[in-house]
Write a protein that holds these residues in place. Structure first.
Motif, short mmCIF file in Angstrom:
data_model
loop_
_atom_site.label_atom_id
_atom_site.label_comp_id
_atom_site.label_asym_id
_atom_site.label_seq_id
_atom_site.Cartn_x
_atom_site.Cartn_y
_atom_site.Cartn_z
N LEU A 66 0.83 -1.20 0.00
CA LEU A 66 0.00 0.00 0.00
C LEU A 66 0.87 1.26 0.00
N GLN A 67 1.93 1.25 0.80
CA GLN A 67 2.85 2.39 0.79
C GLN A 67 3.43 2.61 -0.59
N GLN A 68 3.78 1.54 -1.27
CA GLN A 68 4.36 1.66 -2.62
C GLN A 68 3.35 2.18 -3.62
N PHE A 69 2.09 1.73 -3.50
CA PHE A 69 1.06 2.20 -4.42
C PHE A 69 0.77 3.69 -4.24
N LEU A 70 0.91 4.20 -3.01
CA LEU A 70 0.62 5.62 -2.76
C LEU A 70 1.83 6.52 -2.99
N ALA A 71 3.02 5.93 -3.13
CA ALA A 71 4.23 6.70 -3.42
C ALA A 71 4.27 7.05 -4.91
N PRO A 72 5.14 7.97 -5.31
CA PRO A 72 5.29 8.25 -6.74
C PRO A 72 5.63 6.98 -7.51
N ALA A 73 5.00 6.80 -8.66
CA ALA A 73 5.28 5.63 -9.49
C ALA A 73 6.74 5.63 -9.93
N PRO A 122 9.95 4.24 -12.45
CA PRO A 122 10.15 3.82 -13.84
C PRO A 122 10.03 2.30 -13.96
N GLY A 123 9.25 1.86 -14.90
CA GLY A 123 9.09 0.44 -15.13
C GLY A 123 8.08 -0.23 -14.22
N GLN A 124 7.44 0.51 -13.33
CA GLN A 124 6.45 -0.09 -12.43
C GLN A 124 5.26 -0.58 -13.24
N ARG A 125 4.96 -1.87 -13.14
CA ARG A 125 3.93 -2.48 -13.99
C ARG A 125 2.51 -2.20 -13.52
N VAL A 126 2.31 -2.13 -12.19
CA VAL A 126 0.98 -1.88 -11.64
C VAL A 126 1.01 -0.56 -10.89
N VAL A 127 0.21 0.39 -11.34
CA VAL A 127 0.19 1.74 -10.77
C VAL A 127 -1.23 2.04 -10.29
N ALA A 128 -1.36 2.52 -9.07
CA ALA A 128 -2.67 2.95 -8.57
C ALA A 128 -3.02 4.28 -9.22
N MET A 129 -4.14 4.30 -9.92
CA MET A 129 -4.56 5.52 -10.60
C MET A 129 -6.05 5.70 -10.42
N PRO A 130 -6.47 6.69 -9.57
CA PRO A 130 -5.64 7.59 -8.77
C PRO A 130 -4.97 6.86 -7.60
N GLY A 131 -4.01 7.53 -7.01
CA GLY A 131 -3.33 6.99 -5.84
C GLY A 131 -1.84 7.25 -5.88
N ALA A 132 -1.20 6.90 -6.99
CA ALA A 132 0.25 7.07 -7.07
C ALA A 132 0.63 8.53 -6.88
N GLY A 133 1.57 8.76 -5.97
CA GLY A 133 2.06 10.11 -5.73
C GLY A 133 1.25 10.90 -4.73
#
Length: 343
Positions: A143-150, A152-163
């Protein structure tokens, strides 16, 4: 003689459904209560995830967070908490990332690891896989990783959420989450509003093991405090009988709607029932303004808490709002009135 500094007050709402009222009424009371405590200067308004309980209407926690945030202007609104094992971390990141985009700088994400319900309801929530002790730390990290800035190369990005970097809090009533919060350098909230027995031990574990992080430089502790305040001790005890009825129902496995107060309720109970309620409500502050002040002072001196999170379930909404106003006035006065700590 010394002077206790005031600390921020916040509120945890279980969105109690009252006898004779509807779920819609409970949601309206929660909305009005949030507006009221915002006007009193409270810092946060959190909502707790529970399921399959007739007297609690906060199961769709993220939906309610948005409802309350939309009805207020300044107060932080969040979960106290989302029971993470019930949800995929990506789904939580997307929900709270959306809330953070709608209400920038006002959303908190408190996480718990209990199911918030019974075993049959757990299966209905698709929690039929076996849980291990490693699952919760791994899911918090995801969860921390999904809410952090995406990255490079991250395959699964929370959108919205990332960053969005929604602040994550760990909640608990034992030592497990205290240790994890310390290791991750996260703020910690202890559920002393219903399980105060391990409060002091958990705070010692958290503070002694705390590692500073990019999130938090030093430990930050919130404790849950059941509150009933009224002009007199007698009236406060009368109003608190609604809570005593609910606690006794929980202890008996009979979860009902919040009932109206009953005169001399405690006097009608047997010693075992009284002891069970007293244990459950060991951190409660119930009484007149002076009694509330003494209760707050006692808790702050014992725990060194950075913030008190009140749980105030008075049957009549207007008397609930009055109680919260008394609490705010008492806390404001604590920085100006001396308190004898016996030293």
């Amino acid at each position: 003689m010394n002077t206790l500094r005031p600390v921020p007050l916040s509120m945890l709402d279980l969105v109690a459904v009252r006898e004779g009222s509807s779920v819609a009424d409970a949601l309206a009371v929660a909305r009005r209560t949030a507006q009221h405590v915002e006007g009193l200067g409270f810092t946060r308004y959190w909502l707790a995830e529970h399921h399959n309980m007739a007297g609690i209407a906060s199961s769709a926690t993220a939906v309610l967070v948005g409802h309350i945030a939309g009805a207020t202007q300044r107060i932080r609104v969040g979960s106290g908490g989302v029971m993470l094992p019930n949800h995929a971390p990506l789904v939580v990141a997307e929900a709270f990332g959306t809330l953070a985009e709608l209400y920038p700088g006002r959303i908190d994400l408190g996480l718990g690891r209990a199911p918030g319900t019974d075993r049959e309801t757990m299966r209905a929530l698709r929690r039929d896989r076996p849980e291990t002790e490693e699952d919760f730390p791994r899911e918090v990290q995801a969860l921390q990783q999904f809410l952090a800035p995406a990255q490079p190369g991250q395959r699964v990005v929370a959108m919205p959420g990332a960053g969005t970097q929604v602040p994550i809090w760990l909640l608990g009533s034992s030592l497990f989450s205290a240790q994890l919060a310390a290791e991750r350098g996260l703020p910690y909230a202890f559920a002393s509003h219903f399980a105060p027995r391990m409060l002091m031990q958990a705070l010692e574990v958290y503070r002694s093991a705390f590692k500073p992080s990019a999130t938090l430089a030093k430990p930050y502790v919130v404790i849950g405090v059941p509150l009933v305040a009224a002009p007199t001790d007698d009236e406060a005890q009368f109003l608190a009988s609604s809570i005593y009825q609910r606690v006794l129902g929980i202890l008996r496995g009979d979860r009902r709607r919040l009932g109206p107060p009953v005169p001399d309720y405690v006097a009608q109970l047997n010693p075992a029932e009284r002891a069970g309620i007293a244990d459950f409500l060991g951190a409660a502050v119930i009484g007149s303004p002076q009694t509330v002040r003494e209760g707050f002072a006692r808790l702050l001196q014992a725990t060194g808490a950075d913030e008190l999170m009140l749980v105030c379930d008075v049957y009549e909404p207007a008397l609930r709002w009055r109680a919260l106003g008394i609490a705010a006035q008492v806390m404001q006065s604590m920085g100006t009135q001396p308190h004898d700590d016996g030293g």
